[in-house]
Design a protein around this motif. Sequence first.
Motif, PDB file in Angstrom:
ATOM      1  N   THR A   1     -83.806  -1.704 -33.825  1.00 50.63           N
ATOM      2  CA  THR A   1     -83.969  -0.296 -34.181  1.00 50.63           C
ATOM      3  C   THR A   1     -85.488   0.209 -34.638  1.00 50.63           C
ATOM      4  O   THR A   1     -85.944   1.384 -34.312  1.00 50.63           O
ATOM      5  CB  THR A   1     -82.960   0.199 -35.343  1.00 50.63           C
ATOM      6  N   GLY A   2     -86.110  -0.787 -35.174  1.00 50.16           N
ATOM      7  CA  GLY A   2     -87.642  -0.673 -35.761  1.00 50.16           C
ATOM      8  C   GLY A   2     -88.274  -0.525 -34.523  1.00 50.16           C
ATOM      9  O   GLY A   2     -89.131   0.419 -34.431  1.00 50.16           O
ATOM     10  N   PHE A   3     -88.186  -1.497 -33.379  1.00 50.32           N
ATOM     11  CA  PHE A   3     -88.847  -1.179 -32.422  1.00 50.32           C
ATOM     12  C   PHE A   3     -88.659  -0.071 -31.375  1.00 50.32           C
ATOM     13  O   PHE A   3     -89.488   0.709 -31.036  1.00 50.32           O
ATOM     14  CB  PHE A   3     -88.807  -2.603 -31.578  1.00 50.32           C
ATOM     15  N   VAL A   4     -87.566   0.284 -31.470  1.00 51.29           N
ATOM     16  CA  VAL A   4     -87.052   1.576 -30.812  1.00 51.29           C
ATOM     17  C   VAL A   4     -87.838   2.660 -31.375  1.00 51.29           C
ATOM     18  O   VAL A   4     -88.182   3.576 -30.684  1.00 51.29           O
ATOM     19  CB  VAL A   4     -85.514   1.648 -30.818  1.00 51.29           C
ATOM     20  N   GLU A   5     -87.742   2.768 -32.693  1.00 50.29           N
ATOM     21  CA  GLU A   5     -88.450   3.923 -33.582  1.00 50.29           C
ATOM     22  C   GLU A   5     -90.139   3.928 -33.047  1.00 50.29           C
ATOM     23  O   GLU A   5     -90.489   5.204 -32.888  1.00 50.29           O
ATOM     24  CB  GLU A   5     -88.308   3.761 -34.752  1.00 50.29           C
ATOM     25  N   GLN A   6     -90.623   2.782 -32.855  1.00 56.52           N
ATOM     26  CA  GLN A   6     -92.081   2.770 -32.566  1.00 56.52           C
ATOM     27  C   GLN A   6     -92.226   3.180 -30.957  1.00 56.52           C
ATOM     28  O   GLN A   6     -93.489   4.023 -30.691  1.00 56.52           O
ATOM     29  CB  GLN A   6     -92.242   1.235 -32.561  1.00 56.52           C
ATOM     30  N   ILE A   7     -91.413   3.109 -30.196  1.00 53.49           N
ATOM     31  CA  ILE A   7     -91.564   3.562 -28.753  1.00 53.49           C
ATOM     32  C   ILE A   7     -90.914   4.747 -28.408  1.00 53.49           C
ATOM     33  O   ILE A   7     -90.945   5.180 -27.194  1.00 53.49           O
ATOM     34  CB  ILE A   7     -91.457   2.380 -27.872  1.00 53.49           C
ATOM     35  N   THR A   8     -90.187   5.570 -29.323  1.00 50.53           N
ATOM     36  CA  THR A   8     -89.807   6.715 -29.119  1.00 50.53           C
ATOM     37  C   THR A   8     -90.814   7.945 -29.058  1.00 50.53           C
ATOM     38  O   THR A   8     -91.544   7.849 -29.891  1.00 50.53           O
ATOM     39  CB  THR A   8     -88.748   7.148 -30.223  1.00 50.53           C
ATOM     40  N   PHE A   9     -90.825   8.680 -28.010  1.00 53.03           N
ATOM     41  CA  PHE A   9     -91.678   9.751 -28.017  1.00 53.03           C
ATOM     42  C   PHE A   9     -90.994  11.350 -27.991  1.00 53.03           C
ATOM     43  O   PHE A   9     -91.610  12.159 -28.263  1.00 53.03           O
ATOM     44  CB  PHE A   9     -92.599   9.706 -26.968  1.00 53.03           C
ATOM     45  N   GLU A  10     -89.478  11.174 -28.021  1.00 53.53           N
ATOM     46  CA  GLU A  10     -89.073  12.109 -28.346  1.00 53.53           C
ATOM     47  C   GLU A  10     -87.343  11.911 -28.690  1.00 53.53           C
ATOM     48  O   GLU A  10     -86.847  10.906 -28.211  1.00 53.53           O
ATOM     49  CB  GLU A  10     -88.317  12.869 -26.876  1.00 53.53           C
ATOM     50  N   ARG A  11     -86.916  12.470 -29.770  1.00 52.32           N
ATOM     51  CA  ARG A  11     -85.711  12.082 -30.580  1.00 52.32           C
ATOM     52  C   ARG A  11     -84.900  13.473 -30.607  1.00 52.32           C
ATOM     53  O   ARG A  11     -85.635  14.331 -30.989  1.00 52.32           O
ATOM     54  CB  ARG A  11     -86.088  11.300 -31.899  1.00 52.32           C
ATOM     55  N   ARG A  12     -83.741  13.646 -30.571  1.00 54.28           N
ATOM     56  CA  ARG A  12     -82.847  14.636 -30.813  1.00 54.28           C
ATOM     57  C   ARG A  12     -81.560  14.172 -31.119  1.00 54.28           C
ATOM     58  O   ARG A  12     -81.038  13.192 -30.686  1.00 54.28           O
ATOM     59  CB  ARG A  12     -82.705  15.614 -29.472  1.00 54.28           C
ATOM     60  N   GLU A  13     -81.147  14.909 -32.329  1.00 57.68           N
ATOM     61  CA  GLU A  13     -79.874  14.637 -32.731  1.00 57.68           C
ATOM     62  C   GLU A  13     -79.039  15.695 -32.510  1.00 57.68           C
ATOM     63  O   GLU A  13     -79.112  16.965 -32.994  1.00 57.68           O
ATOM     64  CB  GLU A  13     -79.836  14.282 -34.555  1.00 57.68           C
ATOM     65  N   ILE A  14     -77.686  15.507 -31.993  1.00 60.08           N
ATOM     66  CA  ILE A  14     -76.746  16.499 -31.909  1.00 60.08           C
ATOM     67  C   ILE A  14     -75.270  16.191 -32.673  1.00 60.08           C
ATOM     68  O   ILE A  14     -74.888  15.175 -32.486  1.00 60.08           O
ATOM     69  CB  ILE A  14     -76.425  16.458 -30.560  1.00 60.08           C
ATOM     70  N   THR A  15     -75.179  16.956 -33.828  1.00 58.78           N
ATOM     71  CA  THR A  15     -74.208  16.457 -34.804  1.00 58.78           C
ATOM     72  C   THR A  15     -72.910  17.576 -34.547  1.00 58.78           C
ATOM     73  O   THR A  15     -73.316  18.881 -34.088  1.00 58.78           O
ATOM     74  CB  THR A  15     -74.846  16.960 -36.207  1.00 58.78           C
ATOM     75  N   ASN A  16     -71.808  17.186 -35.001  1.00 54.67           N
ATOM     76  CA  ASN A  16     -70.724  18.042 -34.675  1.00 54.67           C
ATOM     77  C   ASN A  16     -70.542  18.790 -36.019  1.00 54.67           C
ATOM     78  O   ASN A  16     -70.551  18.359 -36.953  1.00 54.67           O
ATOM     79  CB  ASN A  16     -69.527  16.996 -34.726  1.00 54.67           C
ATOM     80  N   ALA A  17     -70.590  19.936 -35.766  1.00 54.63           N
ATOM     81  CA  ALA A  17     -70.521  21.100 -36.726  1.00 54.63           C
ATOM     82  C   ALA A  17     -69.326  21.147 -37.382  1.00 54.63           C
ATOM     83  O   ALA A  17     -69.031  21.792 -38.480  1.00 54.63           O
ATOM     84  CB  ALA A  17     -71.177  22.223 -36.416  1.00 54.63           C
TER      85      ALA A  17
ATOM     86  N   LEU B   1     -87.723   6.771 -24.616  1.00 51.57           N
ATOM     87  CA  LEU B   1     -88.593   5.683 -25.118  1.00 51.57           C
ATOM     88  C   LEU B   1     -89.732   5.354 -23.726  1.00 51.57           C
ATOM     89  O   LEU B   1     -89.496   5.871 -22.567  1.00 51.57           O
ATOM     90  CB  LEU B   1     -87.839   4.399 -25.061  1.00 51.57           C
ATOM     91  N   GLN B   2     -91.006   4.841 -24.498  1.00 53.94           N
ATOM     92  CA  GLN B   2     -91.862   4.552 -23.238  1.00 53.94           C
ATOM     93  C   GLN B   2     -91.984   3.041 -23.409  1.00 53.94           C
ATOM     94  O   GLN B   2     -92.629   2.731 -24.287  1.00 53.94           O
ATOM     95  CB  GLN B   2     -93.266   5.308 -23.708  1.00 53.94           C
ATOM     96  N   MET B   3     -91.789   2.683 -22.157  1.00 52.23           N
ATOM     97  CA  MET B   3     -91.920   0.815 -22.162  1.00 52.23           C
ATOM     98  C   MET B   3     -92.851   0.476 -20.954  1.00 52.23           C
ATOM     99  O   MET B   3     -92.343   0.807 -20.028  1.00 52.23           O
ATOM    100  CB  MET B   3     -90.383   0.361 -21.957  1.00 52.23           C
ATOM    101  N   PRO B   4     -93.997  -0.073 -21.242  1.00 50.76           N
ATOM    102  CA  PRO B   4     -94.836  -0.415 -20.383  1.00 50.76           C
ATOM    103  C   PRO B   4     -94.081  -1.610 -19.365  1.00 50.76           C
ATOM    104  O   PRO B   4     -93.677  -2.580 -19.991  1.00 50.76           O
ATOM    105  CB  PRO B   4     -96.043  -1.028 -20.798  1.00 50.76           C
ATOM    106  N   LEU B   5     -94.150  -1.455 -18.125  1.00 48.79           N
ATOM    107  CA  LEU B   5     -93.378  -2.490 -17.251  1.00 48.79           C
ATOM    108  C   LEU B   5     -94.575  -3.816 -17.115  1.00 48.79           C
ATOM    109  O   LEU B   5     -95.747  -3.548 -17.336  1.00 48.79           O
ATOM    110  CB  LEU B   5     -93.282  -1.933 -15.844  1.00 48.79           C
TER     111      LEU B   5
END
Length: 375
Positions: free
Chosen positions: A358-374, A17-21
């Motif tokens: 979660t809506g705000f988290v989505e807005q400030i996300t610049f990288e997202r990765r899911e790791i799923t149990n195969a 996430l990118q969060m301005p201080l």
Amino acid sequence: MSSPLMLTPQMFELRRLQMPLVRPFRTSFGTETVREVMVVRVVTDHGEGWGESGIESAPLYLSEFHNGADHVFAEHLIPRLFAAGPLRAEHVADILRPVKGHRMAKSALEMALLDAQLRAEGRSFHRSIGATRTAVPVGVSVGITNTVDELVDVIAAYVADGYPRIKLKIEPGFDIEPVRRVREANPDILLQVDANTAYTVADIDHLAQLDAFDLLLIEQPFGEDDLVGHAELRRRISTPVCLDEAIRCIDHVRTAFALGAADIINIKPARVGGYLAAIEVHDLCLAHGVPVWCGGMLETGIGRAANLALAALPGFTLPGDISATKRYWTRDITGTFDLVDGTIAVPMGAGFGVAVDTGFVEQITFERREITNAR
Ligand code: OSB
Ligand code: MG
């Protein structure tokens, strides 16, 4: 007695996430204006949980950093959790023990699973660790400023807000004079300094000048591995010596005590590998009569909630670096924490007791990765 709840993690979601201080934060290792934060969400067969890593984008405070952590999470840590089968958060440290170091990354995974587990059990973290205080005294960590006048003004505003304790960042060239001025302007506040490893043992006589200002402590003036240097400092100054970067696991605490290298320990849960390890460090310090306080990593509300509960344990006798939301962010990813009479209330809801926006988290996300149990 029913058998304890076991969780099977199905997916871990890593987000950067990118969060301005609210104001730039300058330490001896750099200036930050927009903070990059790495959080983890775990989805299990008994619901989900959130963890915050404390890891920074560059390896300047500790050796972990986001791009490295991304690899370690995906290739080394999360596969071991998937392979372990049903588990409890208390098992995570043992499952991940074969992987050396990377304690902040391990902490984030344990934290997410602990949140999920406690939520599924309908218990708060605060209650589960036997903490009793419902609000804790807190302080504020103030970055290096361009001028000493600016520093005095910034601190006046925090004192007016009601913070009972101020921590000043120092570095060579910004130390004795700023401390003198801040102390003159605030004769009665609890005042401490943090050098983030910016000095060496050659600076002991210089640092001894700080003894004139009735400081609560000096935090980590020397390198993260220089316990002998801190022991020498402790013999030569009267200001209590506190360790931060040097304490990455409980063995470092034992070594520090054996060498006489610390009067006080800063406990940052992520740095020591998680909240459960942090409790062990707390217990050891309490048994030795060594005061502790809860450090901060400019966390979002997720980490702040957990830090408040931890700091409610009895050994946390000094105010922590756990400030009100508005000291860090104009908008956080959880509800806000406010300062009341120099304290912040501990969240009491299930898990860590915060709801993530979660809506705000989505807005400030610049990288997202899911790791799923195969499996
Ligand atoms: O040394 O305590 C430190 C923030 C990032 C990295 C290291 C440190 C800090 C702080 C912030 O001092 C304290 C806070 O979260 O308010
Ligand atoms: Mg520090």
